[in-house]
Design a protein around this motif. Structure first.
Motif, PDB file in Angstrom:
ATOM      1  N   THR A  95       0.802  -1.223   0.000  1.00 59.58           N
ATOM      2  CA  THR A  95       0.000   0.000   0.000  1.00 59.58           C
ATOM      3  C   THR A  95       0.835   1.273   0.000  1.00 59.58           C
ATOM      4  OG1 THR A  95      -0.131   0.031   2.427  1.00 59.58           O
ATOM      5  CG2 THR A  95      -1.895  -1.126   1.230  1.00 59.58           C
ATOM      6  N   ILE A  96       2.081   1.207   0.479  1.00 60.11           N
ATOM      7  CA  ILE A  96       2.893   2.422   0.533  1.00 60.11           C
ATOM      8  C   ILE A  96       4.260   2.159  -0.101  1.00 60.11           C
ATOM      9  CG2 ILE A  96       1.728   3.281   2.589  1.00 60.11           C
ATOM     10  CD1 ILE A  96       4.166   2.472   4.217  1.00 60.11           C
ATOM     11  N   ALA A  97       4.831   3.213  -0.638  1.00 58.97           N
ATOM     12  CA  ALA A  97       6.148   3.160  -1.258  1.00 58.97           C
ATOM     13  C   ALA A  97       7.091   4.086  -0.504  1.00 58.97           C
ATOM     14  CB  ALA A  97       6.052   3.577  -2.726  1.00 58.97           C
ATOM     15  N   CYS A  98       8.354   4.043  -0.869  1.00 54.95           N
ATOM     16  CA  CYS A  98       9.309   5.002  -0.301  1.00 54.95           C
ATOM     17  C   CYS A  98       8.802   6.426  -0.509  1.00 54.95           C
ATOM     18  CB  CYS A  98      10.673   4.849  -0.953  1.00 54.95           C
ATOM     19  SG  CYS A  98      11.408   3.209  -0.857  1.00 54.95           S
ATOM     20  N   ALA A  99       8.220   6.649  -1.694  1.00 55.42           N
ATOM     21  CA  ALA A  99       7.750   7.986  -2.056  1.00 55.42           C
ATOM     22  C   ALA A  99       6.532   8.426  -1.254  1.00 55.42           C
ATOM     23  CB  ALA A  99       7.425   8.037  -3.546  1.00 55.42           C
ATOM     24  N   SER A 100       5.898   7.522  -0.527  1.00 54.17           N
ATOM     25  CA  SER A 100       4.756   7.924   0.298  1.00 54.17           C
ATOM     26  C   SER A 100       5.176   8.897   1.386  1.00 54.17           C
ATOM     27  CB  SER A 100       4.092   6.687   0.922  1.00 54.17           C
ATOM     28  OG  SER A 100       3.606   5.809  -0.061  1.00 54.17           O
ATOM     29  N   CYS A 101       6.381   8.707   1.917  1.00 55.38           N
ATOM     30  CA  CYS A 101       6.892   9.608   2.947  1.00 55.38           C
ATOM     31  C   CYS A 101       7.925  10.586   2.398  1.00 55.38           C
ATOM     32  CB  CYS A 101       7.517   8.809   4.093  1.00 55.38           C
ATOM     33  SG  CYS A 101       6.326   7.876   5.075  1.00 55.38           S
ATOM     34  N   HIS A 102       8.369  10.365   1.169  1.00 58.12           N
ATOM     35  CA  HIS A 102       9.354  11.261   0.541  1.00 58.12           C
ATOM     36  C   HIS A 102       8.789  11.691  -0.802  1.00 58.12           C
ATOM     37  CE1 HIS A 102      12.350  10.412   3.635  1.00 58.12           C
ATOM     38  NE2 HIS A 102      12.060   9.133   3.496  1.00 58.12           N
ATOM     39  N   PRO A 104       8.070  14.011  -3.953  1.00 60.37           N
ATOM     40  CA  PRO A 104       8.846  15.012  -4.687  1.00 60.37           C
ATOM     41  C   PRO A 104       8.319  16.433  -4.558  1.00 60.37           C
ATOM     42  CG  PRO A 104       8.590  13.034  -6.011  1.00 60.37           C
ATOM     43  CD  PRO A 104       7.732  12.845  -4.791  1.00 60.37           C
ATOM     44  N   HIS A 105       6.990  16.606  -4.617  1.00 60.55           N
ATOM     45  CA  HIS A 105       6.447  17.963  -4.587  1.00 60.55           C
ATOM     46  C   HIS A 105       6.394  18.545  -3.181  1.00 60.55           C
ATOM     47  CE1 HIS A 105       3.056  15.157  -4.161  1.00 60.55           C
ATOM     48  NE2 HIS A 105       2.440  16.091  -3.472  1.00 60.55           N
ATOM     49  N   LEU A 106       6.828  17.789  -2.184  1.00 62.84           N
ATOM     50  CA  LEU A 106       6.925  18.293  -0.808  1.00 62.84           C
ATOM     51  C   LEU A 106       8.378  18.279  -0.350  1.00 62.84           C
ATOM     52  CD1 LEU A 106       3.796  16.570   0.819  1.00 62.84           C
ATOM     53  CD2 LEU A 106       4.041  18.968   0.104  1.00 62.84           C
ATOM     54  N   GLY A 107       9.281  18.542  -1.282  1.00 60.85           N
ATOM     55  CA  GLY A 107      10.697  18.578  -0.934  1.00 60.85           C
ATOM     56  C   GLY A 107      11.254  17.223  -0.561  1.00 60.85           C
ATOM     57  N   PHE A 108      10.644  16.160  -1.072  1.00 62.93           N
ATOM     58  CA  PHE A 108      10.995  14.781  -0.702  1.00 62.93           C
ATOM     59  C   PHE A 108      10.832  14.550   0.803  1.00 62.93           C
ATOM     60  CE2 PHE A 108      12.788  14.638  -4.942  1.00 62.93           C
ATOM     61  CZ  PHE A 108      12.426  13.364  -5.344  1.00 62.93           C
ATOM     62  N   ALA A 109       9.885  15.264   1.403  1.00 56.62           N
ATOM     63  CA  ALA A 109       9.374  14.955   2.735  1.00 56.62           C
ATOM     64  C   ALA A 109       7.888  14.637   2.540  1.00 56.62           C
ATOM     65  CB  ALA A 109       9.607  16.126   3.682  1.00 56.62           C
ATOM     66  N   ASP A 110       7.077  14.739   3.598  1.00 59.27           N
ATOM     67  CA  ASP A 110       5.668  14.384   3.414  1.00 59.27           C
ATOM     68  C   ASP A 110       4.685  15.385   4.012  1.00 59.27           C
ATOM     69  OD1 ASP A 110       5.957  13.903   6.106  1.00 59.27           O
ATOM     70  OD2 ASP A 110       5.549  11.753   6.005  1.00 59.27           O
ATOM     71  N   GLY A 111       5.184  16.521   4.496  1.00 59.87           N
ATOM     72  CA  GLY A 111       4.290  17.540   5.029  1.00 59.87           C
ATOM     73  C   GLY A 111       3.696  17.220   6.382  1.00 59.87           C
ATOM     74  N   ARG A 112       4.188  16.189   7.042  1.00 58.98           N
ATOM     75  CA  ARG A 112       3.676  15.783   8.338  1.00 58.98           C
ATOM     76  C   ARG A 112       4.722  16.026   9.435  1.00 58.98           C
ATOM     77  NH1 ARG A 112      -0.732  12.131   7.887  1.00 58.98           N
ATOM     78  NH2 ARG A 112      -1.103  11.371   5.772  1.00 58.98           N
ATOM     79  N   GLY A 113       4.240  16.306  10.630  1.00 57.67           N
ATOM     80  CA  GLY A 113       5.157  16.408  11.757  1.00 57.67           C
ATOM     81  C   GLY A 113       5.783  15.067  12.083  1.00 57.67           C
ATOM     82  N   ARG A 114       4.982  14.021  12.013  1.00 53.59           N
ATOM     83  CA  ARG A 114       5.470  12.640  12.174  1.00 53.59           C
ATOM     84  C   ARG A 114       4.835  11.814  11.067  1.00 53.59           C
ATOM     85  NH1 ARG A 114       4.130  10.283  17.590  1.00 53.59           N
ATOM     86  NH2 ARG A 114       2.249  11.551  17.484  1.00 53.59           N
ATOM     87  N   SER A 115       5.660  11.034  10.405  1.00 56.77           N
ATOM     88  CA  SER A 115       5.198  10.303   9.236  1.00 56.77           C
ATOM     89  C   SER A 115       4.232   9.178   9.612  1.00 56.77           C
ATOM     90  CB  SER A 115       6.392   9.729   8.472  1.00 56.77           C
ATOM     91  OG  SER A 115       7.188  10.774   7.952  1.00 56.77           O
ATOM     92  N   VAL A 116       3.495   8.714   8.611  1.00 52.54           N
ATOM     93  CA  VAL A 116       2.512   7.642   8.803  1.00 52.54           C
ATOM     94  C   VAL A 116       2.953   6.433   7.985  1.00 52.54           C
ATOM     95  CG1 VAL A 116       0.119   6.931   8.481  1.00 52.54           C
ATOM     96  CG2 VAL A 116       0.644   9.263   9.236  1.00 52.54           C
ATOM     97  N   GLY A 117       3.076   5.298   8.651  1.00 57.52           N
ATOM     98  CA  GLY A 117       3.522   4.082   8.004  1.00 57.52           C
ATOM     99  C   GLY A 117       2.386   3.133   7.705  1.00 57.52           C
ATOM    100  N   ILE A 118       2.730   1.877   7.552  1.00 58.86           N
ATOM    101  CA  ILE A 118       1.785   0.846   7.170  1.00 58.86           C
ATOM    102  C   ILE A 118       0.653   0.737   8.197  1.00 58.86           C
ATOM    103  CG2 ILE A 118       3.039  -0.997   8.360  1.00 58.86           C
ATOM    104  CD1 ILE A 118       2.456  -2.785   5.944  1.00 58.86           C
TER     105      ILE A 118
END
Length: 388
Positions: A95-102, A104-118
């Motif tokens: 369901t998620i890829a490396c790019a889910s948390c990185h 491109p259009h968010l500076g290769f981050a994800d716009g979250r204070g703490r990321s969300v995983g599986i």
């Protein structure tokens, strides 16, 4: 001399309806900013390579060279890594890829204070930007990895991130005909090894170069590239009062060291011990890797847990006094650069103005329209023109 643009995006063929994914054609040219040499390796072109090292140029000046870059990867290795990076096949439930948390259009981050995983699990820290990671020496907020390959292993097999296991990942990749064909092209093997996966991901991430901002034009002698407000902010940034450049050292805008800042945690969270965890060193309690400020305007919120929503809040933290946010009962070995600069509000505003001049997405890679697994690409760009 500015890097020469070249075509890097491979054409990814969409999966036939109801059938297995077609085998994409891998790129034959290096990503933008790189040149292809006789060894089929991609090597960075940048005016910074003609400048002296930091040891000879002083701290904070624009005429400073780059550290060593992981380079020499083939165009095919880089492009294979790009496809893997965007493919949710790498996660346990697909369901998620490396790019889910990185993203491109968010500076290769994800716009979250703490990321969300599986499974929607919230992890303990934010996703660091991947711009210029091929120039870095340590990875993760706590600096526990010393190579991009080690960095890849963490999220892939962390239970709260991508949740996979080495055996399952290898089985899934070897059970995907398109990947078997691609790895055969790149590595001349009939069985995909995980070390090859890590290397391909490292190759792709090493190609994520951002060194053509308006600040970089200024560094090349085009003083008009910065506005008067940004130039004033740069001078404050480099000053012995603010001392920003002593840790966020150009041209990467990081000294790659661990620093104990005394950053407050989000409300309700206890102190994150940071680098003390992997190092076992009590003096690194609450310490985190100094992040690069490249593309910093794209990666809000800020700090290891997204404590500050804006850059203005982040720079103001450093102005409020040494140790002002350290929890009661904690005695942290605060970095010696953390003091009380007592900058005026106008000066803080100028610092934020300058940080905006560090934005450069000119070499942002194409998001694949389809990936070899045939699974849906989980991250969509803001622009359809970015998909190839």
């Amino acid at each position: 001399m500015l890097p020469v643009l070249s075509s890097a995006a491979a054409t990814t063929v969409a999966a036939p309806a109801g059938g297995p994914a077609a085998v994409p054609e891998l790129a034959q040219h290096c990503p933008p900013g790189f040149e292809l040499r006789a060894d089929n390796g991609c090597y960075l072109r940048s005016f910074y390579r003609d400048l002296p090292s930091l040891q000879n140029a002083g701290v904070g000046g624009p005429q400073t060279g780059l550290p060593a870059l992981r380079e020499g990867f083939s165009p095919q290795q880089i492009d294979l890594g790009r496809l893997l990076f965007f493919d949710p096949l790498l996660s346990a439930d697909h369901t998620i890829a490396c790019a889910s948390c990185h993203q491109p259009h968010l500076g290769f981050a994800d716009g979250r204070g703490r990321s969300v995983g599986i499974g929607g699990q919230v992890v303990s820290r934010s996703a660091p930007s991947l711009w210029n990671v091929g120039l870095l020496k340590r990875f993760f907020w706590d600096g526990r990895a010393t190579s991009l390959e080690q960095q890849a292993v963490g999220p892939l097999f962390a239970a709260d991130e991508m949740g996979n296991s080495p055996a399952r990942l290898q089985t899934d990749l070897n059970g995907t005909p398109a990947y078997v064909a691609l790895f055969r092209q790149v590595f001349d093997t009939d069985t995909i090894a995980l070390e090859q996966v890590y290397l391909a991901l490292a190759a792709f991430q090493s190609s994520l170069i951002s060194l053509n901002s308006r600040y970089d034009l200024y560094a090349q002698g085009f003083e008009e590239a910065l506005t008067p407000a940004e130039t004033e902010g740069m001078n404050i940034f480099r000053s012995f009062v603010a001392r920003c450049a002593e840790c966020h050292t150009p041209p990467l805008f990081t000294n790659q060291q661990i620093a104990v800042l005394g950053t407050p945690e989000p409300e309700g969270l206890t102190l994150d011990i940071g680098a003390e965890g992997p190092s076992g060193d009590p003096s690194q309690r609450g310490g985190f890797k100094v992040p690069s400020l490249r593309n910093i305007t794209l990666t809000a919120p800020y700090m290891h847990s997204g404590r500050f929503a804006t850059l203005r809040e982040a720079v103001e933290f450093y102005n409020k006094g040494r140790g002002h946010a350290v929890p009661e009962g904690e005695k942290l070995s605060l970095h010696w650069h953390i003091w009380e600069p007592q900058l005026e509000a106008r000066e803080l505003d100028r610092l934020v103005d300058f940080l905006g001049a560090l934005t450069d997405e000119g070499f942002k890679p194409a998001i694949p329209a389809a990936v070899p697994s045939g699974l849906p690409v989980p991250v969509l760009s803001h622009s359809k023109s970015e998909q190839q």
